[in-house]
Design a protein around this motif. Structure first.
Motif, PDB file in Angstrom:
ATOM      1  N   LEU A   1       5.962   9.561  14.646  1.00  0.00           N
ATOM      2  CA  LEU A   1       4.981  10.055  13.671  1.00  0.00           C
ATOM      3  C   LEU A   1       5.669  10.975  12.661  1.00  0.00           C
ATOM      4  N   VAL A   2       5.340  10.771  11.400  1.00  0.00           N
ATOM      5  CA  VAL A   2       5.861  11.658  10.351  1.00  0.00           C
ATOM      6  C   VAL A   2       4.666  12.399   9.738  1.00  0.00           C
ATOM      7  N   ALA A   3       4.750  13.695   9.755  1.00  0.00           N
ATOM      8  CA  ALA A   3       3.619  14.504   9.292  1.00  0.00           C
ATOM      9  C   ALA A   3       3.432  14.421   7.782  1.00  0.00           C
ATOM     10  N   GLU A   4       2.216  14.588   7.360  1.00  0.00           N
ATOM     11  CA  GLU A   4       1.911  14.721   5.935  1.00  0.00           C
ATOM     12  C   GLU A   4       2.520  16.034   5.436  1.00  0.00           C
ATOM     13  N   ASP A   5       3.209  15.968   4.311  1.00  0.00           N
ATOM     14  CA  ASP A   5       3.676  17.198   3.675  1.00  0.00           C
ATOM     15  C   ASP A   5       3.720  16.960   2.166  1.00  0.00           C
ATOM     16  N   GLN A   6       2.553  16.931   1.604  1.00  0.00           N
ATOM     17  CA  GLN A   6       2.450  16.614   0.177  1.00  0.00           C
ATOM     18  C   GLN A   6       3.295  17.570  -0.668  1.00  0.00           C
ATOM     19  N   ALA A   7       3.168  18.861  -0.392  1.00  0.00           N
ATOM     20  CA  ALA A   7       3.875  19.839  -1.225  1.00  0.00           C
ATOM     21  C   ALA A   7       5.393  19.671  -1.095  1.00  0.00           C
ATOM     22  N   GLY A   8       5.846  19.489   0.136  1.00  0.00           N
ATOM     23  CA  GLY A   8       7.288  19.382   0.372  1.00  0.00           C
ATOM     24  C   GLY A   8       7.873  18.121  -0.248  1.00  0.00           C
ATOM     25  N   VAL A   9       7.201  16.975  -0.024  1.00  0.00           N
ATOM     26  CA  VAL A   9       7.724  15.717  -0.552  1.00  0.00           C
ATOM     27  C   VAL A   9       7.677  15.730  -2.085  1.00  0.00           C
ATOM     28  N   ASP A  10       6.578  16.231  -2.632  1.00  0.00           N
ATOM     29  CA  ASP A  10       6.475  16.320  -4.102  1.00  0.00           C
ATOM     30  C   ASP A  10       7.587  17.196  -4.682  1.00  0.00           C
TER      31      ASP A  10
ATOM     32  N   LEU B   1      16.747  -2.475  -2.476  1.00  0.00           N
ATOM     33  CA  LEU B   1      16.544  -3.911  -2.697  1.00  0.00           C
ATOM     34  C   LEU B   1      15.066  -4.241  -2.891  1.00  0.00           C
ATOM     35  N   ASP B   2      14.304  -3.256  -3.330  1.00  0.00           N
ATOM     36  CA  ASP B   2      12.877  -3.510  -3.572  1.00  0.00           C
ATOM     37  C   ASP B   2      12.736  -4.278  -4.884  1.00  0.00           C
ATOM     38  N   THR B   3      12.312  -5.522  -4.794  1.00  0.00           N
ATOM     39  CA  THR B   3      12.219  -6.367  -5.987  1.00  0.00           C
ATOM     40  C   THR B   3      10.856  -6.248  -6.668  1.00  0.00           C
TER      41      THR B   3
ATOM     42  N   GLY C   1       0.793  -1.224   0.000  1.00  0.00           N
ATOM     43  CA  GLY C   1       0.000   0.000   0.000  1.00  0.00           C
ATOM     44  C   GLY C   1       0.826   1.275   0.000  1.00  0.00           C
ATOM     45  N   SER C   2       2.102   1.163  -0.356  1.00  0.00           N
ATOM     46  CA  SER C   2       2.972   2.335  -0.462  1.00  0.00           C
ATOM     47  C   SER C   2       2.874   3.280   0.736  1.00  0.00           C
ATOM     48  N   PRO C   3       3.197   2.792   1.910  1.00  0.00           N
ATOM     49  CA  PRO C   3       3.092   3.646   3.099  1.00  0.00           C
ATOM     50  C   PRO C   3       4.178   4.711   3.186  1.00  0.00           C
ATOM     51  N   GLY C   4       5.233   4.582   2.370  1.00  0.00           N
ATOM     52  CA  GLY C   4       6.306   5.577   2.403  1.00  0.00           C
ATOM     53  C   GLY C   4       7.661   4.977   2.741  1.00  0.00           C
ATOM     54  N   ARG C   5       7.862   3.709   2.384  1.00  0.00           N
ATOM     55  CA  ARG C   5       9.159   3.063   2.660  1.00  0.00           C
ATOM     56  C   ARG C   5      10.303   3.844   2.001  1.00  0.00           C
ATOM     57  N   THR C   6      10.124   4.121   0.700  1.00  0.00           N
ATOM     58  CA  THR C   6      11.217   4.782  -0.022  1.00  0.00           C
ATOM     59  C   THR C   6      11.448   6.197   0.499  1.00  0.00           C
ATOM     60  N   THR C   7      10.363   6.925   0.727  1.00  0.00           N
ATOM     61  CA  THR C   7      10.505   8.296   1.236  1.00  0.00           C
ATOM     62  C   THR C   7      11.261   8.279   2.564  1.00  0.00           C
ATOM     63  N   LEU C   8      10.903   7.355   3.423  1.00  0.00           N
ATOM     64  CA  LEU C   8      11.561   7.289   4.724  1.00  0.00           C
ATOM     65  C   LEU C   8      13.023   6.852   4.568  1.00  0.00           C
TER      66      LEU C   8
HETATM   67  N1  ATP Z   1       5.073  12.349   4.675  1.00  0.00           N
HETATM   68  C1  ATP Z   1       4.576  12.402   3.452  1.00  0.00           C
HETATM   69  N2  ATP Z   1       3.811  13.432   3.060  1.00  0.00           N
HETATM   70  C2  ATP Z   1       3.298  13.475   1.822  1.00  0.00           C
HETATM   71  N3  ATP Z   1       3.493  12.568   0.897  1.00  0.00           N
HETATM   72  C3  ATP Z   1       4.235  11.510   1.213  1.00  0.00           C
HETATM   73  C4  ATP Z   1       4.832  11.368   2.494  1.00  0.00           C
HETATM   74  N4  ATP Z   1       5.517  10.209   2.516  1.00  0.00           N
HETATM   75  C5  ATP Z   1       5.359   9.652   1.294  1.00  0.00           C
HETATM   76  N5  ATP Z   1       4.597  10.417   0.513  1.00  0.00           N
HETATM   77  C6  ATP Z   1       4.168  10.138  -0.858  1.00  0.00           C
HETATM   78  O1  ATP Z   1       3.501   8.892  -0.870  1.00  0.00           O
HETATM   79  C7  ATP Z   1       3.773   8.176  -2.048  1.00  0.00           C
HETATM   80  C8  ATP Z   1       4.322   6.800  -1.690  1.00  0.00           C
HETATM   81  O2  ATP Z   1       5.552   6.989  -1.029  1.00  0.00           O
HETATM   82  P1  ATP Z   1       6.788   5.988  -1.234  1.00  0.00           P
HETATM   83  O3  ATP Z   1       7.081   5.834  -2.671  1.00  0.00           O
HETATM   84  O4  ATP Z   1       7.861   6.446  -0.338  1.00  0.00           O
HETATM   85  O5  ATP Z   1       6.110   4.678  -0.669  1.00  0.00           O
HETATM   86  P2  ATP Z   1       6.633   3.158  -0.772  1.00  0.00           P
HETATM   87  O6  ATP Z   1       6.124   2.478   0.438  1.00  0.00           O
HETATM   88  O7  ATP Z   1       8.075   3.132  -1.027  1.00  0.00           O
HETATM   89  O8  ATP Z   1       5.832   2.683  -2.061  1.00  0.00           O
HETATM   90  P3  ATP Z   1       6.156   1.496  -3.108  1.00  0.00           P
HETATM   91  O9  ATP Z   1       5.177   0.428  -2.769  1.00  0.00           O
HETATM   92  O10 ATP Z   1       5.917   2.110  -4.443  1.00  0.00           O
HETATM   93  O11 ATP Z   1       7.578   1.087  -2.900  1.00  0.00           O
HETATM   94  C9  ATP Z   1       4.749   9.008  -2.846  1.00  0.00           C
HETATM   95  O12 ATP Z   1       4.029   9.736  -3.801  1.00  0.00           O
HETATM   96  C10 ATP Z   1       5.336   9.951  -1.814  1.00  0.00           C
HETATM   97  O13 ATP Z   1       5.739  11.166  -2.384  1.00  0.00           O
END
Ligand code: ATP
Ligand code: MG
Length: 468
Positions: A410-419, A227-229, A200-207
């Protein structure tokens, strides 16, 4: 007792060696294999108890040696006369008894006696210490030059041997990158941090990217390994123009026993001072190139080289072995499982919405069965819109109630900043130093290393933290 013996030796010395072996009382030759595939098939079928392999046998690598050992086959290595490199390589792969292919009968007898009387080794102590292409649509939007890599085409179409040769090719091309400041670095064993989270793409890569960036300093380098396969994306996020995946080249080098400090520092591309990236598979169908044991060797080599290694892995933790009787076949989730097995610390990331939190609770259960590492739970994209007023309290309460987890970052939502950071191919630290998301990211970075981070440049960061 005479043991059944298999040979897989390059033609030049094969006949002479087979004759000598056959006249030994310790063994009798049951099959002279034409290639590695026949040898491995014969070993799997239980036809031989001893195998003689030559260092220059096509396709022979550390994984093949390990497979023979897994089938309880004792391995005797031979190399061309005077070929010290071949001898060293066999020993690195864990072959303990090695001799020249033209050895006389008494030497051969001695080696066989030593082999037969030695306990079977499976310690793997030989071996090495232990790209995504961003040329896609995203690059067109970037307003800064991408981190270049030398001219590399993606050789991804091959399979089998062809693919392996291409991978070797990648190693060579990576190695053309010139000297590295890492050569001079002295470290003890570094920390390996795996960032994992459920589907569900929770933000692994971003973190992973931003934790690595917060920890990276010129004198405290960090390697970020993708190492994401299922969908490697670190290279995209950081605008690394790398057509040939660093992780594949490093794994290949690990298999060949040649992953030394110099090779690894050339393969890990520097994106900002102190932050280096081993790019991931540009095409998910190349996942078989990341074999479990090689992944662990790569991470071990990283830990020998830098104080912190951060690893981005795929979401799925199922072991395909349970679905297949072929336990030597590569497993798609093998890279994640192998990384989690050797991790010192796991950052478990979940999304701060009802579905994400439920998946996180289940994921924590699943994770407990695959790693013994310390874990820190991080809930990402915390915002009122998704779960209601006072989202921080709601997240904490849900995790205590359903997972018994009291300590959560907790990591805050920051759509504009992350984008904006992704668009520029930069980290939050570079592109959006005042992002509220950085507060939780920095807390996670500090938690996994036990290191106090230098104060961020802007006060606004602290003020925004209070709002989460
Ligand atoms: N704290 C945040 N605030 C706003 N947007 C975020 C935040 N963290 C992640 N995102 C956004 O959420 C989306 C998914 O994030 P990311 O790619 O890091 O997830 P993932 O778990 O690595 O997903 P995948 O399954 O594709 O590997 C991306 O568009 C990213 O920019
Ligand atoms: Mg990802």
């Amino acid at each position: 007792m005479s043991l059944p013996l298999l040979t897989a030796v390059t033609p030049r010395y094969e006949a002479q060696l087979a004759t000598r072996l056959d006249s030994s009382r310790a063994v009798h030759v049951v099959r002279r294999c034409a290639d590695l595939a026949e040898l491995l098939g014969s070993a799997a079928a239980g036809i031989g108890r001893v195998a003689v392999v030559s260092a220059d046998l096509r396709g022979l690598d550390r994984a093949a040696i390990q497979q023979l050992k897994d089938h309880d086959v004792l391995v005797l290595g031979v190399h061309r006369p005077g070929d010290e490199g071949g001898e060293r390589m066999l020993r690195r792969w864990g072959v303990q008894v090695v001799l020249s292919a033209d050895a006389e009968q008494p030497q051969l007898e001695g080696a066989l006696t030593e082999l037969v009387s030695s306990p079977q080794h499976d310690d793997g102590q030989g071996g090495s210490a232990p790209g995504t292409s961003s040329g896609g649509p995203g690059s067109a939007f970037r307003d800064r030059p991408a981190h270049p890599a030398p001219d590399r085409a993606d050789p991804a179409d091959g399979t089998g041997q062809g693919q392996r040769d291409e991978a070797a090719d990648e190693t060579d091309r990576h190695e053309g990158e010139g000297p590295s400041s890492l050569d001079a670095l002295e470290t003890g064993r570094g920390t390996v941090v795996v960032v994992w989270g459920p589907v569900g793409s929770p933000g692994r890569t971003t973190l992973a990217v931003n934790v690595a960036a917060e920890l990276a300093e010129p004198d405290q380098p960090v390697i970020l390994a993708d190492l994401d396969t299922y969908g490697a994306s670190v290279a995209q996020v950081l605008a690394v123009l790398d057509e040939a995946p660093g992780v594949a080249a490093a794994s290949r080098a690990a298999d060949q026993g040649s992953l030394d400090r110099a090779t690894l520092s050339r393969l890990a591309i520097q994106v900002v001072p102190g932050l280096r990236v081993l790019t991931g598979m540009p095409r998910p169908d190349r996942w078989p190139e990341l074999r479990d044991h090689a992944v662990q060797d790569v991470l071990s080599a990283c830990a020998d080289l830098v104080p912190v290694t951060v690893v981005d892995v795929g979401f799925c933790l199922e072991s395909d072995e349970e679905l297949s009787f072929d336990t030597t076949a590569p497993r798609r989730n093998g890279a994640a499982l192998a990384a989690l097995e050797v991790a010192d610390h796991v950052l478990v990331v979940g999304a701060a919405d009802p579905v994400g939190l439920q998946r996180l609770v289940r994921g924590l259960d699943q994770l407990a069965g695959v790693t013994a590492a310390a874990t820190t739970v991080v809930v990402n994209r915390v915002r009122a819109e998704a779960i209601g007023k006072n989202p921080a309290r709601l997240v904490r309460e849900a995790l205590v109630r359903f997972a018994g987890v009291e300590d959560v970052i907790l990591v805050a939502e920051d759509q504009a900043g992350v984008d904006a950071a992704v668009l520029a191919g930069r980290t939050l630290r570079e592109a959006r130093p005042s992002s509220p998301a950085r507060v939780g990211v920095r807390e996670a970075a500090s938690r996994v290393t036990g290191r106090e981070l230098a104060a961020p440049r802007r006060r606004v960061l602290a003020r925004r933290a209070a709002a989460v």
